[in-house]
Design a protein around this motif. Structure first.
Motif, PDB file in Angstrom:
ATOM      1  N   ILE A 196       3.926  -3.876 -14.891  1.00  0.00           N
ATOM      2  CA  ILE A 196       2.713  -4.569 -14.473  1.00  0.00           C
ATOM      3  C   ILE A 196       2.664  -4.673 -12.952  1.00  0.00           C
ATOM      4  O   ILE A 196       1.673  -4.297 -12.325  1.00  0.00           O
ATOM      5  CB  ILE A 196       2.638  -5.976 -15.111  1.00  0.00           C
ATOM      6  N   VAL A 197       3.756  -5.144 -12.364  1.00  0.00           N
ATOM      7  CA  VAL A 197       3.726  -5.412 -10.924  1.00  0.00           C
ATOM      8  C   VAL A 197       3.739  -4.127 -10.107  1.00  0.00           C
ATOM      9  O   VAL A 197       3.027  -4.023  -9.102  1.00  0.00           O
ATOM     10  CB  VAL A 197       4.897  -6.334 -10.521  1.00  0.00           C
ATOM     11  N   PHE A 198       4.523  -3.144 -10.524  1.00  0.00           N
ATOM     12  CA  PHE A 198       4.672  -1.963  -9.666  1.00  0.00           C
ATOM     13  C   PHE A 198       3.960  -0.727 -10.193  1.00  0.00           C
ATOM     14  O   PHE A 198       4.150   0.366  -9.685  1.00  0.00           O
ATOM     15  CB  PHE A 198       6.160  -1.668  -9.441  1.00  0.00           C
ATOM     16  N   PHE A 199       3.168  -0.905 -11.240  1.00  0.00           N
ATOM     17  CA  PHE A 199       2.379   0.238 -11.679  1.00  0.00           C
ATOM     18  C   PHE A 199       0.920  -0.149 -11.884  1.00  0.00           C
ATOM     19  O   PHE A 199       0.023   0.402 -11.250  1.00  0.00           O
ATOM     20  CB  PHE A 199       2.965   0.829 -12.967  1.00  0.00           C
ATOM     21  N   LEU A 200       0.715  -1.162 -12.732  1.00  0.00           N
ATOM     22  CA  LEU A 200      -0.650  -1.526 -13.087  1.00  0.00           C
ATOM     23  C   LEU A 200      -1.374  -2.228 -11.932  1.00  0.00           C
ATOM     24  O   LEU A 200      -2.499  -1.856 -11.573  1.00  0.00           O
ATOM     25  CB  LEU A 200      -0.607  -2.430 -14.326  1.00  0.00           C
ATOM     26  N   ILE A 201      -0.714  -3.233 -11.349  1.00  0.00           N
ATOM     27  CA  ILE A 201      -1.372  -3.972 -10.255  1.00  0.00           C
ATOM     28  C   ILE A 201      -1.683  -3.058  -9.065  1.00  0.00           C
ATOM     29  O   ILE A 201      -2.802  -3.096  -8.546  1.00  0.00           O
ATOM     30  CB  ILE A 201      -0.532  -5.210  -9.859  1.00  0.00           C
ATOM     31  N   PRO A 202      -0.766  -2.190  -8.633  1.00  0.00           N
ATOM     32  CA  PRO A 202      -1.134  -1.261  -7.554  1.00  0.00           C
ATOM     33  C   PRO A 202      -2.371  -0.432  -7.885  1.00  0.00           C
ATOM     34  O   PRO A 202      -3.242  -0.247  -7.032  1.00  0.00           O
ATOM     35  CB  PRO A 202       0.107  -0.373  -7.421  1.00  0.00           C
ATOM     36  N   LEU A 203      -2.465   0.019  -9.151  1.00  0.00           N
ATOM     37  CA  LEU A 203      -3.649   0.801  -9.521  1.00  0.00           C
ATOM     38  C   LEU A 203      -4.904  -0.064  -9.451  1.00  0.00           C
ATOM     39  O   LEU A 203      -5.965   0.395  -9.007  1.00  0.00           O
ATOM     40  CB  LEU A 203      -3.496   1.376 -10.936  1.00  0.00           C
ATOM     41  N   LEU A 204      -4.782  -1.316  -9.879  1.00  0.00           N
ATOM     42  CA  LEU A 204      -5.944  -2.209  -9.841  1.00  0.00           C
ATOM     43  C   LEU A 204      -6.354  -2.496  -8.400  1.00  0.00           C
ATOM     44  O   LEU A 204      -7.546  -2.484  -8.067  1.00  0.00           O
ATOM     45  CB  LEU A 204      -5.636  -3.520 -10.585  1.00  0.00           C
ATOM     46  N   ILE A 205      -5.359  -2.738  -7.530  1.00  0.00           N
ATOM     47  CA  ILE A 205      -5.684  -2.969  -6.114  1.00  0.00           C
ATOM     48  C   ILE A 205      -6.386  -1.751  -5.537  1.00  0.00           C
ATOM     49  O   ILE A 205      -7.385  -1.846  -4.817  1.00  0.00           O
ATOM     50  CB  ILE A 205      -4.405  -3.288  -5.304  1.00  0.00           C
ATOM     51  N   MET A 206      -5.871  -0.575  -5.903  1.00  0.00           N
ATOM     52  CA  MET A 206      -6.484   0.661  -5.434  1.00  0.00           C
ATOM     53  C   MET A 206      -7.939   0.734  -5.891  1.00  0.00           C
ATOM     54  O   MET A 206      -8.829   1.109  -5.117  1.00  0.00           O
ATOM     55  CB  MET A 206      -5.687   1.854  -5.972  1.00  0.00           C
ATOM     56  N   ALA A 207      -8.170   0.354  -7.151  1.00  0.00           N
ATOM     57  CA  ALA A 207      -9.534   0.375  -7.663  1.00  0.00           C
ATOM     58  C   ALA A 207     -10.423  -0.586  -6.886  1.00  0.00           C
ATOM     59  O   ALA A 207     -11.569  -0.263  -6.536  1.00  0.00           O
ATOM     60  CB  ALA A 207      -9.536   0.006  -9.151  1.00  0.00           C
ATOM     61  N   VAL A 208      -9.884  -1.766  -6.571  1.00  0.00           N
ATOM     62  CA  VAL A 208     -10.681  -2.735  -5.807  1.00  0.00           C
ATOM     63  C   VAL A 208     -10.983  -2.193  -4.410  1.00  0.00           C
ATOM     64  O   VAL A 208     -12.121  -2.248  -3.924  1.00  0.00           O
ATOM     65  CB  VAL A 208      -9.928  -4.088  -5.700  1.00  0.00           C
ATOM     66  N   ILE A 209      -9.956  -1.624  -3.781  1.00  0.00           N
ATOM     67  CA  ILE A 209     -10.126  -1.110  -2.420  1.00  0.00           C
ATOM     68  C   ILE A 209     -11.169  -0.003  -2.366  1.00  0.00           C
ATOM     69  O   ILE A 209     -11.882   0.164  -1.379  1.00  0.00           O
ATOM     70  CB  ILE A 209      -8.752  -0.629  -1.883  1.00  0.00           C
ATOM     71  N   SER A 210     -11.291   0.741  -3.476  1.00  0.00           N
ATOM     72  CA  SER A 210     -12.273   1.828  -3.476  1.00  0.00           C
ATOM     73  C   SER A 210     -13.694   1.276  -3.355  1.00  0.00           C
ATOM     74  O   SER A 210     -14.625   2.030  -3.087  1.00  0.00           O
ATOM     75  CB  SER A 210     -12.125   2.668  -4.746  1.00  0.00           C
ATOM     76  N   PHE A 211     -13.867  -0.024  -3.572  1.00  0.00           N
ATOM     77  CA  PHE A 211     -15.194  -0.647  -3.409  1.00  0.00           C
ATOM     78  C   PHE A 211     -15.278  -1.442  -2.111  1.00  0.00           C
ATOM     79  O   PHE A 211     -16.152  -2.273  -1.951  1.00  0.00           O
ATOM     80  CB  PHE A 211     -15.505  -1.560  -4.598  1.00  0.00           C
ATOM     81  N   MET A 212     -14.336  -1.223  -1.185  1.00  0.00           N
ATOM     82  CA  MET A 212     -14.373  -1.976   0.074  1.00  0.00           C
ATOM     83  C   MET A 212     -14.787  -1.081   1.233  1.00  0.00           C
ATOM     84  O   MET A 212     -14.719   0.134   1.158  1.00  0.00           O
ATOM     85  CB  MET A 212     -12.982  -2.593   0.343  1.00  0.00           C
ATOM     86  N   SER A 213     -15.207  -1.742   2.296  1.00  0.00           N
ATOM     87  CA  SER A 213     -15.542  -1.002   3.506  1.00  0.00           C
ATOM     88  C   SER A 213     -14.256  -0.758   4.284  1.00  0.00           C
ATOM     89  O   SER A 213     -13.192  -1.236   3.915  1.00  0.00           O
ATOM     90  CB  SER A 213     -16.489  -1.815   4.382  1.00  0.00           C
ATOM     91  N   TYR A 249       3.083   5.184 -21.598  1.00  0.00           N
ATOM     92  CA  TYR A 249       2.815   6.618 -21.473  1.00  0.00           C
ATOM     93  C   TYR A 249       2.020   6.934 -20.208  1.00  0.00           C
ATOM     94  O   TYR A 249       1.959   8.067 -19.777  1.00  0.00           O
ATOM     95  CB  TYR A 249       2.038   7.130 -22.684  1.00  0.00           C
ATOM     96  N   MET A 250       1.361   5.911 -19.663  1.00  0.00           N
ATOM     97  CA  MET A 250       0.443   6.169 -18.552  1.00  0.00           C
ATOM     98  C   MET A 250       1.069   6.869 -17.347  1.00  0.00           C
ATOM     99  O   MET A 250       0.479   7.795 -16.809  1.00  0.00           O
ATOM    100  CB  MET A 250      -0.266   4.884 -18.134  1.00  0.00           C
ATOM    101  N   PRO A 251       2.261   6.424 -16.911  1.00  0.00           N
ATOM    102  CA  PRO A 251       2.831   7.101 -15.739  1.00  0.00           C
ATOM    103  C   PRO A 251       2.992   8.604 -15.942  1.00  0.00           C
ATOM    104  O   PRO A 251       3.080   9.349 -14.975  1.00  0.00           O
ATOM    105  CB  PRO A 251       4.200   6.423 -15.589  1.00  0.00           C
TER     106      PRO A 251
END
Lengths: 306, 284, 385
Positions: free
Chosen positions: A25-42, B128-130
Motif C-alpha cells: 500500500i505505502v510503496f506501491f499503491l499510494i505512489p501510484l495514487l499520488i502520481m494520478a493526483v499530480i497528473s491533474f496539477m499545474s 499481481y499488479m506490479p
C-alpha cells in the motif's frame, strides 16, 4: 472459546499479511495514487507540481489532434486519419510493442516446440542456454546488441573488411524493434516451453483419431492447453516493450520515441512532472486494457499464470 | 495455476517423461525448419554477448578491430573506486531487499494460501499488479512519492523500492510452493505432540526452504538487474552498478564497460548454475 | 507375511498393553451428539457412539459420509460444531492435537520427507522429552515391531508403499497412544499387499492392545478386520455392530445394500407375526422374512435376501418364498455360479455354490430356461423404507 479462536485467527492473518500489505500500500499503491493526483496539477516554473487542479495535462496530449487523412508509402503502406504529436507517439508505442510481441512469439514458438521435443539431456542443455540470457542483466544485453550494430562495431568492421557496404541500422525504428525482440525473447521462450513441455502429445493423436486435421487439432486441442504459457509470455513481452526506456535510448538513440521514454524525459531532461504523470497514467490504462482483453481471449482465469 | 509462474520464472521443470522415439527422430522438413530456427535464435541471443566478452580482452580503445589480448580493462575495473563502490551498493541493496522481500512475501503467501478472509481477492489482484505495471511507471511514482514524503534518495529508498518490486515475485513463487505443500505433514507433527511453533520450525520451514532459496535467488537477481526503477530512486553517491554503467554508456563506449558487462554475465551464469543445482538436489 | 507373535519380539519386558486397567472408563473414545458443519455442509450430523477399550473399530461408509471428519475430530484437527468428544472419559473440548493421547496413521502416511525413518519415528518421543537412550531403545523396538530394523537410515522416498505404511504405523505406535486412528491406511496399497496388511494389522492390534479406530470405504476390509463396525451415511451413523450383525441383520436398506450384495423386492407389509412379516410385492406375490424395526402392516418395505441365500430348483418346494422365474444370464466364476433371474419385472441375483465337480454343461441352468426360486424366511429380512 470460539470467540477466542476467531480472535486468534484474525490476529494471525493480520500478523502474516501486515508487513506485505503495508509495503504494497505505502510503496506501491499510494505512489501510484499520488502520481494520478499530480497528473491533474499545474506545474511551477521548475516543472514540479503546483496547486491549482487542472485538466491541462490531458488537454496537452490531445489538443493537436486534427482530422487529416493521408496515405503515404514510406516504410510500407501508411494510412492515417488523424494527426497529432502524442496521438502518434501512443500509436507508435502500441504498434511497435504489438509487432515486437508478435515477432517474438513467432520466433519463440518453434524454438520452445523444438526444445520440448528434445531428448532429456539436450533439453536440459537448451533450457540452460535460455536461462542464462533470462537471468542476465537486461541493460548489459542491450548494450551488447548495440555494440554489435554500431557504425564501427564488429558487424560493420567485418563487412568493410570483406569490401561490402556497411549497414547503418542503429538509431532506426528497425533497430528498436530488433532490440525489443532480442531483449524479450527469453521471457517468451521460457513460459511457452513450460507449457509445451507439459503438453501430452497423445492428445494430438486423439484429436487426429477423432477426425481433426492438423490445423484443427492445433486450434482446438493444443492452443487451449498451452494458452497459459502463451498469455504469460505475451504479457511478459508486451508490458516491458511499451514501457521500454533502455532499448529506446540505446537502440533508437531517442530518435524513435516511445511512450515510456517520453515519460522518463519528463522526469529527467525536460522537467515536467504533471505532464509526465498524465502520460504515465494513460499508458497504464492502455496496458491494463490490453492485459484484460488478452486474458479474456486467453479463456478462463489465466491471470494466475503470471 | 500459480505454480506455472515458478516454473516460468525459475525455469523449473516438471518431471520429464520418456517419450516414444519414432517420428520425432526422423529429419522431416518440419523438423529441419525447427532446428534451423532454433539454431539461429540461439546464435542471435548469444553472438552479441560472446562478442562483447571477446572484445573486453581487446587492447584497442575504440572500434571493433582486434589488436591484441589484454587484461588491462579488468585491471582498471578493479582499480576504479567508483565502480567498486557501485558494485558494493548493488550488493548491499540486493542483499537487504532480498531479505526483506523474502520475509514479507513468504508471510503474505502463507496468509493468502492458508486462510480465507474478507478482501482476499482484492489483495490477490493487488499482488499481481506490479507484474503488469511497467517499470518506468513504478520508477517515477516512487520518485514522486519520495519527493512528496521528503525522503532523501539514497540506499534506503533503493532498498524500499527493490523490496516493493521483488516482493510480488517472492509471493507468487512461495504461494505455488505452499499450494503444493502437504498439510497432513503438519497435522502429523501436531498429532505426534509438536505444538504450532515446533511444527513450523521442524516441519514447515525445512520443507519450504528450497522454495525460499529459489525465491531469494530470484529476488536477488531482480534487484541486481534493475536499472529503470533504481535510476529514479537513486541518489548522489548511492549509484548501483547498472546506474553507473548507464551513465558511462551515455558518455560513450569505453572498454571498461565491456569488462564490467562480461563480469556481470559471469555472475548470472553462476546464479543460474546455483539455481539448477539447488533444484537438482531437491529432486534427488 | 503375517506377523506371528514370536516374530514380534524385542519389547517384551515392558509390553505395549496399557496397564492400569482399574482406572479405565468403559469407552476409549466416546462421541456424544457430535456435529460438524463446514459452511452450509453438514459433514457430521449428531453422531453418538462409544468405542470400547482395546477394540478394533471400523468407521465404514462411502466417501463424504462423515467418517473421516469424525476421525479428524477425535484426533483434534477439527473441532466439533456442537457435541463433545471424550477420550478415556475426559472431555476434549478444544484440546489441540498435540495434547491428545491419540496418534494417527494418515491416508498419505504424511511421513516427513526431510527426515530418515529413524528421525520420523523418534519425532513424537522427542516431543515428549524422553531421554536419548530411551528414544533410541523405543525406536528400535518399533522398527522391530513393523519388521523394518534395517531401514532406520533410509528416507521415506527410498521405500516402497508398503514399507512407508509400516513406518507410519511405527511412528504412531511408538508413542503408545491410548487410541490409534487409521485413515484408510491401506488405500494406497495394491490388492495383494492389502490383504497381507489386513491380517498383519489385526495381529498387531491384538499384540499391542491399543484401541484402533479405522476409517475405510471398503466393506470387505471392515468385515475382515474389525471387532465392531459403524456404518456412516450422509453424516449419520446408521448402525453399529459386529461384522456378523452388520451383514446378517442390517437394520436399514442402506446398510443391507452397502455391505455385500443383496436383492431387494419392494412391496407393502401384509402382516407381522412375531419374528416374521409378510410382504406383498407388485404382481401379487407374497414373501416372508424376518421383521426388522419399524415394520408394521400397511407400510412400504423391502425384502432383502443375499444372493448366496437363494436357491434355484427344478421343482417348487414348500417354502413360502418359492416362485417360478426365467433364467436371464449365467456366469461361472469358479467357486460359484452366478445366475440372474427375472421374477416378473424384478431382477434377482442368485449365487449357487459349485459343490460338485463336473464338466457336464447340462448341470447348469441356461438362459431362457424356467426354474423355481426359493429361500427360507429366516434368511431374508423385511426392512421398513
Amino acid at each position: 472459546m470460539i470467540q477466542a479462536f476467531r480472535e486468534r485467527r484474525s490476529l494471525r492473518i493480520f500478523g502474516l499479511m501486515g508487513p506485505g500489505a503495508f509495503w504494497l500500500i505505502v510503496f506501491f499503491l499510494i505512489p501510484l495514487l499520488i502520481m494520478a493526483v499530480i497528473s491533474f496539477m499545474s506545474r511551477d516554473q521548475f516543472g514540479f507540481p503546483a496547486p491549482p487542479l487542472t485538466l491541462e495535462n490531458y488537454h496537452d496530449v490531445i489538443k493537436d489532434i486534427r482530422f487529416n487523412p493521408s496515405i503515404s508509402f514510406e516504410s510500407g503502406l501508411n494510412i492515417r486519419l488523424f494527426d497529432g504529436l502524442y496521438l502518434e507517439l501512443f500509436w507508435r508505442s502500441v504498434w511497435l510493442s504489438l509487432v515486437s510481441t508478435l515477432i517474438t512469439l513467432l520466433i519463440a514458438f518453434p524454438v520452445a516446440l523444438f526444445m520440448s521435443r528434445l531428448s532429456r539431456r539436450y533439453r536440459n542443455l537448451a533450457l540452460f542456454l535460455v536461462m542464462i540470457p533470462f537471468w542476465t542483466n537486461f541493460l548489459v544485453r542491450t548494450y551488447a546488441l548495440q555494440f554489435m550494430l554500431r557504425g564501427n562495431g564488429p558487424i560493420n568492421t567485418a563487412l568493410r573488411a570483406l569490401g561490402l557496404e556497411p549497414i547503418d541500422l542503429l538509431f532506426t525504428p528497425t533497430a528498436v524493434m530488433i532490440g525489443l525482440v532480442y531483449g524479450n525473447l527469453p521471457f517468451m521462450i521460457l513460459p511457452l516451453y513450460t507449457s509445451l513441455e507439459k503438453f501430452d502429445w497423445t492428445m494430438i493423436e486423439a484429436a487426429h483419431d477423432l477426425g481433426a486435421d492438423t490445423l484443427r487439432a492445433f486450434q482446438r486441442v493444443m492452443l487451449p492447453l498451452i494458452s497459459p504459457g502463451l498469455v504469460a509470455g505475451s504479457i511478459l513481452t508486451f508490458v516491458p516493450a511499451i514501457g521500454s526506456y533502455i532499448t529506446v535510448e540505446l537502440m533508437g538513440g531517442g530518435r524513435t520515441n516511445m511512450i515510456g521514454y517520453t515519460i522518463a524525459q519528463q522526469f529527467s531532461a525536460s522537467v515536467n512532472w504533471p505532464f509526465g504523470s498524465a502520460l504515465a497514467l494513460l499508458m497504464m490504462i492502455i496496458v491494463t486494457v490490453a492485459a484484460v482483453l488478452y486474458f479474456r481471449t486467453g479463456r478462463g482465469d489465466q491471470r494466475a499464470v503470471l | 495455476m500459480a505454480s506455472d509462474s515458478t516454473v516460468v520464472l525459475l525455469g523449473e521443470r516438471s518431471e520429464i517423461k520418456p517419450r516414444p522415439r519414432g517420428e520425432a527422430q526422423r529429419l522431416s522438413p518440419g523438423r529441419f525448419a525447427l532446428v534451423t530456427i532454433t539454431l539461429f535464435t540461439f546464435a542471435f541471443l548469444y553472438v552479441p554477448i560472446v562478442v562483447l566478452i571477446v572484445f573486453s580482452f581487446n587492447s584497442a580503445r575504440t572500434g571493433a578491430t582486434w589488436q591484441s589480448f589484454t587484461l588491462q580493462w579488468y585491471e582498471r575495473v578493479f582499480n576504479n573506486p567508483r565502480i567498486l563502490e557501485a558494485a558494493a551498493n548493488s550488493l548491499i541493496v540486493a542483499t537487504l531487499s532480498t531479505f526483506g522481500a523474502v520475509v514479507i512475501g513468504t508471510l503474505m503467501a502463507m496468509a493468502m494460501e492458508r486462510y480465507r478472509f474478507r478482501g482476499q481477492s482484492a489483495w490477490d489482484g493487488l499482488l499481481y499488479m506490479p507484474v503488469i505495471v511497467p517499470e518506468i511507471v513504478m520508477g517515477i511514482s516512487l520518485l514522486i512519492f519520495f519527493a512528496a514524503a521528503n525522503i532523501s534518495r539514497g540506499l534506503l529508498t533503493l532498498v524500499i523500492s527493490h523490496i516493493a518490486f521483488c516482493m510480488p515475485f517472492v509471493y507468487l513463487t512461495m504461494r505455488a510452493r505452499l499450494a503444493d505443500f502437504d498439510r497432513s505433514l503438519e497435522e502429523a507433527a501436531q498429532d505426534l505432540g509438536a505444538d504450532e511453533w515446533v511444527t513450523f520450525r521442524r516441519i514447515t520451514l525445512p520443507l519450504l526452504m528450497p522454495g525460499i532459496i529459489s525465491s531469494a535467488l530470484l529476488a536477488f537477481t531482480l534487484s541486481l538487474d534493475d536499472f529503470v526503477i533504481s535510476f529514479f530512486v537513486t541518489g548522489v553517491g548511492s549509484q548501483t552498478l547498472p546506474v553507473y554503467i548507464w551513465g558511462q554508456i551515455r558518455r560513450g563506449i569505453t572498454p571498461e564497460i565491456n569488462a564490467i558487462s562480461a563480469l556481470m554475465l559471469v555472475l548470472s551464469i553462476v546464479l543460474v548454475i546455483v539455481a539448477q543445482l539447488i533444484q537438482r538436489r531437491q529432486r534427488a | 507375511m503375517v506377523a506371528t507373535p514370536d516374530r514380534i519380539g524385542g519389547f517384551g519386558s515392558e509390553g505395549w498393553v496399557i496397564p492400569e486397567a482399574g482406572t479405565l472408563s468403559e469407552y476409549a473414545v466416546e462421541m456424544r451428539d457430535v456435529s460438524k458443519v463446514f459452511g452450509d455442509v453438514v459433514a457430521v450430523d449428531h453422531v453418538s457412539m462409544g468405542i470400547r477399550q482395546q477394540e478394533f473399530f471400523a468407521m465404514l461408509g462411502p466417501s463424504g459420509c462423515g467418517k473421516t471428519t469424525s476421525l479428524r475430530m477425535i484426533a483434534g484437527f477439527e473441532r466439533p460444531t456442537s457435541g463433545e468428544i471424550y477420550i478415556d472419559g475426559k472431555a476434549m473440548g478444544s484440546t489441540p492435537p498435540f495434547q491428545r493421547n491419540v496418534n494417527t496413521v494418515f491416508q498419505s502416511y504424511a511421513l516427513f520427507p526431510h527426515m530418515t525413518v529413524e528421525q520420523n519415528i523418534s519425532f513424537g518421543l522427542e516431543m515428549k522429552g524422553l531421554s536419548r537412550s530411551e528414544i533410541k531403545r523405543r525406536v528400535g523396538e518399533a522398527l522391530e515391531l513393523v519388521r523394518l530394523p534395517q531401514m532406520a537410515k533410509r528416507y521415506p522416498r527410498q521405500m516402497s508403499g508398503g514399507q512407508q505404511q509400516r513406518v507410519a504405523l511405527a511412528r504412531a505406535l511408538v508413542n503408545r497412544p491410548k487410541v490409534l486412528l487409521l485413515d484408510e491406511p491401506l488405500g494406497a496399497l495394491d490388492a495383494k499387499l492389502r490383504k497381507e496388511m489386513q491380517m498383519e494389522l489385526k495381529t498387531l492390534q491384538r499384540e499391542v492392545g491399543i484401541t484402533f479406530i479405522f476409517v475405510t470405504h471398503d466393506q470387505e476390509e471392515a468385515l475382515t478386520m474389525s471387532d465392531r463396525i459403524a456404518v456412516f451415511s450422509k453424516g449419520k451413523v446408521l448402525q453399529i455392530g459386529t461384522p456378523l450383525e452388520i451383514y446378517e441383520r442390517p437394520t436399514t436398506r442402506f446398510v443391507a445394500d452397502f455391505i455385500g450384495e443383496t436383492n431387494f423386492l419392494e412391496g407393502t407389509v401384509q402382516e407381522v407375526n412375531g419374528e416374521f412379516a409378510s410382504l406383498i410385492v407388485d404382481g401379487g406375490r407374497r414373501f416372508v422374512g424376518r421383521a426388522m424395526d419399524g415394520v408394521r402392516p400397511g407400510v412400504t418395505a423391502v425384502i432383502s435376501v443375499r444372493p448366496e441365500k437363494v436357491q434355484l430348483v427344478e421343482q417348487p418346494d414348500s417354502s413360502p418364498n418359492c416362485y417360478e422365474v426365467q433364467v436371464r444370464s449365467i456366469a461361472y466364476v469358479g467357486s460359484d455360479t452366478r445366475v440372474i433371474v427375472m421374477l416378473g419385472n424384478n431382477q434377482l441375483d442368485v449365487w449357487e455354490q459349485n459343490t460338485i465337480s463336473t464338466l457336464d454343461p447340462n448341470y447348469f441352468f441356461k438362459p431362457g430356461e424356467t426354474a423355481w426360486l426359493t429361500f427360507k424366511p429366516e434368511n431374508a429380512l423385511v426392512l421398513a423404507q
